[in-house]
Write an enzyme that holds these catalytic residues in place. Sequence first.
Site, PDB file in Angstrom:
ATOM      1  N   GLU A  32       0.695  -1.491  14.004  1.00 29.46           N
ATOM      2  CA  GLU A  32      -0.159  -0.617  13.178  1.00 29.46           C
ATOM      3  C   GLU A  32      -1.560  -0.651  13.746  1.00 29.46           C
ATOM      4  O   GLU A  32      -2.072  -1.741  14.063  1.00 29.46           O
ATOM      5  CB  GLU A  32      -0.232  -1.103  11.714  1.00 29.46           C
ATOM      6  N   TYR A  79      -6.777  -3.589  12.502  1.00 29.97           N
ATOM      7  CA  TYR A  79      -7.695  -2.548  12.051  1.00 29.97           C
ATOM      8  C   TYR A  79      -9.132  -2.872  12.447  1.00 29.97           C
ATOM      9  O   TYR A  79     -10.047  -2.737  11.647  1.00 29.97           O
ATOM     10  CB  TYR A  79      -7.537  -2.358  10.535  1.00 29.97           C
ATOM     11  N   GLU A 128       3.440  -8.214   7.134  1.00 31.59           N
ATOM     12  CA  GLU A 128       2.186  -8.801   6.662  1.00 31.59           C
ATOM     13  C   GLU A 128       2.368  -9.830   5.550  1.00 31.59           C
ATOM     14  O   GLU A 128       1.687  -9.774   4.521  1.00 31.59           O
ATOM     15  CB  GLU A 128       1.216  -7.699   6.226  1.00 31.59           C
ATOM     16  N   ASP A 149       0.813  -1.213   0.000  1.00 30.08           N
ATOM     17  CA  ASP A 149       0.000   0.000   0.000  1.00 30.08           C
ATOM     18  C   ASP A 149       0.853   1.273   0.000  1.00 30.08           C
ATOM     19  O   ASP A 149       0.714   2.112   0.880  1.00 30.08           O
ATOM     20  CB  ASP A 149      -0.903  -0.058   1.251  1.00 30.08           C
TER      21      ASP A 149
HETATM   22  C1  BDP Z   1      -1.443  -2.585   6.487  1.00 25.82           C
HETATM   23  C2  BDP Z   1      -0.119  -2.339   5.812  1.00 25.82           C
HETATM   24  C3  BDP Z   1       0.138  -0.869   5.481  1.00 25.82           C
HETATM   25  C4  BDP Z   1      -1.127  -0.239   4.953  1.00 25.82           C
HETATM   26  C5  BDP Z   1      -2.194  -0.305   6.022  1.00 25.82           C
HETATM   27  C6  BDP Z   1      -3.512   0.332   5.587  1.00 25.82           C
HETATM   28  O1  BDP Z   1       0.956  -2.857   6.546  1.00 25.82           O
HETATM   29  O2  BDP Z   1       1.187  -0.782   4.565  1.00 25.82           O
HETATM   30  O3  BDP Z   1      -0.932   1.063   4.516  1.00 25.82           O
HETATM   31  O4  BDP Z   1      -2.445  -1.651   6.307  1.00 25.82           O
HETATM   32  O5  BDP Z   1      -4.310  -0.361   4.983  1.00 25.82           O
HETATM   33  O6  BDP Z   1      -2.010  -3.684   5.922  1.00 25.82           O
HETATM   34  O7  BDP Z   1      -3.688   1.516   5.819  1.00 25.82           O
END
Ligand code: BDP
Length: 626
Positions: A541, A505, A452, A170
């Site tokens: 993240e 997320y 990932e 991404d």
């Molecule tokens: C994760 C990735 C990251 C993406 C992020 C996203 O590690 O590079 O930018 O999600 O979706 O999967 O914002």
Amino acid sequence: MLYPIENKVREVKNLNGIWNFRIDTDNAGIEQKWYEQPLTDVVPMAVPASYNDLFTDARLKEHVGYVWYEREFIVPDSWTDKRIVVRFGSATHHARVYLDGIEVVRHKGGFLPFETDITELLETSGIENHRLTVALSNVLDWTCLPCGEVITEEGSKYPEGYHYQESYFDFYNYSGIHRPVKIYATPKNYIRDITIKTEVEGLSPDFSDEKPVTIKDYKKLEELPTANKATVKVWVESTDEIQSVKIIDENNEIVCEKEITQSNVIDSLKDAKDSSNDVETYFAEVEVTNPKLWNPGATYLYKLCVEGKEDIYTEEFGIRTIETTDKQFKINGKPFYFKGFGRHEDSDIHGKGLDEALNIRDFNLLDWIGANSFRTSHYPYSEEQMMLADREGIVVIDEVPAVGMCFWDGQSVFAGGKVSDETLEHHLDVLSEMYQRDKNHPSVVMWSVANEAATHEEGAALYFEKVTSTMKGLDDTRPITIVHTTGPDGDKVSQWVDVICVNRYYAWYNDHGHLDVIGLQLKEEMDKWHAKYNKPIIMSEYGADTIAGYHKLPAVAFTEEFQCEYLDEYHKVFDQLEYMIGEHVWAYCDFQTKQGLNRVDGNKKGVFTRNRQPKAAAHLLRKRWK
Ligand code: BDP
């Protein structure tokens, strides 16, 4: 790999600036030997920079394949009898470099330096103006990192030969000569490499009784550790005869010095470039009493000065220890809680090109917000950034560009003919190049071997057993991690790492908008990870796309309110879990991605805008972290 420095026997000439540039529209330049003559039909191009955002024509911006760079340089007379090297900080992704029409080096991998000795060619050429030509390809396939593939579309719906670069990561595939190009001169007999490892005795105070694992507890540990003694172990690879090593403190005073003789030689190899000359490895141990430790936010940098008969090299280093337990990450015996971000090297116009002003702004913002660390998601950052991190006391998780090794639709990466032995071989090479470049940086406290990847696949276990054991073999002083999207039930590789890093997320990609499920889901998953592996965990993240200036009450996705409430929900959980050793918000800044249905001109999960201004969440984090 040593960074080019100047001193009384070494000189550096910067080749940054405006180069000639040409897009190789048909990718025919190599076959047609464009390097043999000065390039024709050129346009001016800035180095270092990504070329993509400098054009107004989409066909140039999105070109898949080769571009060509060229410039001239003159070697000063004072460099006669010197050894001369050309060095690229990085060129993304596959470079072939020609000097006066002759190929001198090839490099695969867009985020690490490479160099080659050009002395002989320069000496025999008889030319004054030398021509440096670079053929650079941005094509990504399954044999390189990051992985990608070029897709060709056929049939009446597409123009003939229609193709584009596909990737499963991404960020925008910025391309170009991204970091400085230099030529430098050393004495003919030279110091090739230096490795420094430190050991510390008599660390105090003893923090082992404390339970400072969540951010709240961590605030209690204001006291800085001290030590009675440090042993600095030094390996020097050199064709020059080494005579001494000295350790110099920040007041430029020599704190200890050791004479080096042939009895310090522990290994001898033929120099690949010069068979008449052996590269000898010298080993020495030097002791420092009452050393000043390198601590996060309170750094101390010593210099190691290595002197040979002809050459001199001075390398900065810090004295500090790192240790992990089942629930903690300790720096100098003191539990460390990672507060910070996953970032990108990314900015308007420059793309991924080194921008020192931007780096200073970034480090000032990290300081303002109270961050103490970042991950070099998803590739090693510039050497100039690593030096800033050493100096400013920002802790770094250094990551290889192993990203994009996962399909999100269930297809197999490791058993589906995508990742191969060639990918693995390249992955191991990149680990080694990253280690060689960054091994002496005290700011680097952990290596990340991938982001990932599909670590739930059987094939991933075989693959990452090799990757992790190689990384451990390269460096016995730092822990390693792998960054997961896979959950604890499916994961097949975390038995080989020291710290579990998880990207999550909840309420964004799953249960989108439902902030009230975060607490439950997150806690359940984290407990599972810890129960399975008994290792400390970093949330590497977590974040929500946020359009700066969008507001709504009650909060809805994409507003600044939502980003704040989202982060708060995660923090409530982190503060309850004693094995959580850090929080890296995704992302530091908004950044460019390829076009996609869920990307409105890029990823907007930044806590700062792409222009490095705060969203509301920046103020929230500042309160929490400070
Ligand atoms: C994760 C990735 C990251 C993406 C992020 C996203 O590690 O590079 O930018 O999600 O979706 O999967 O914002």
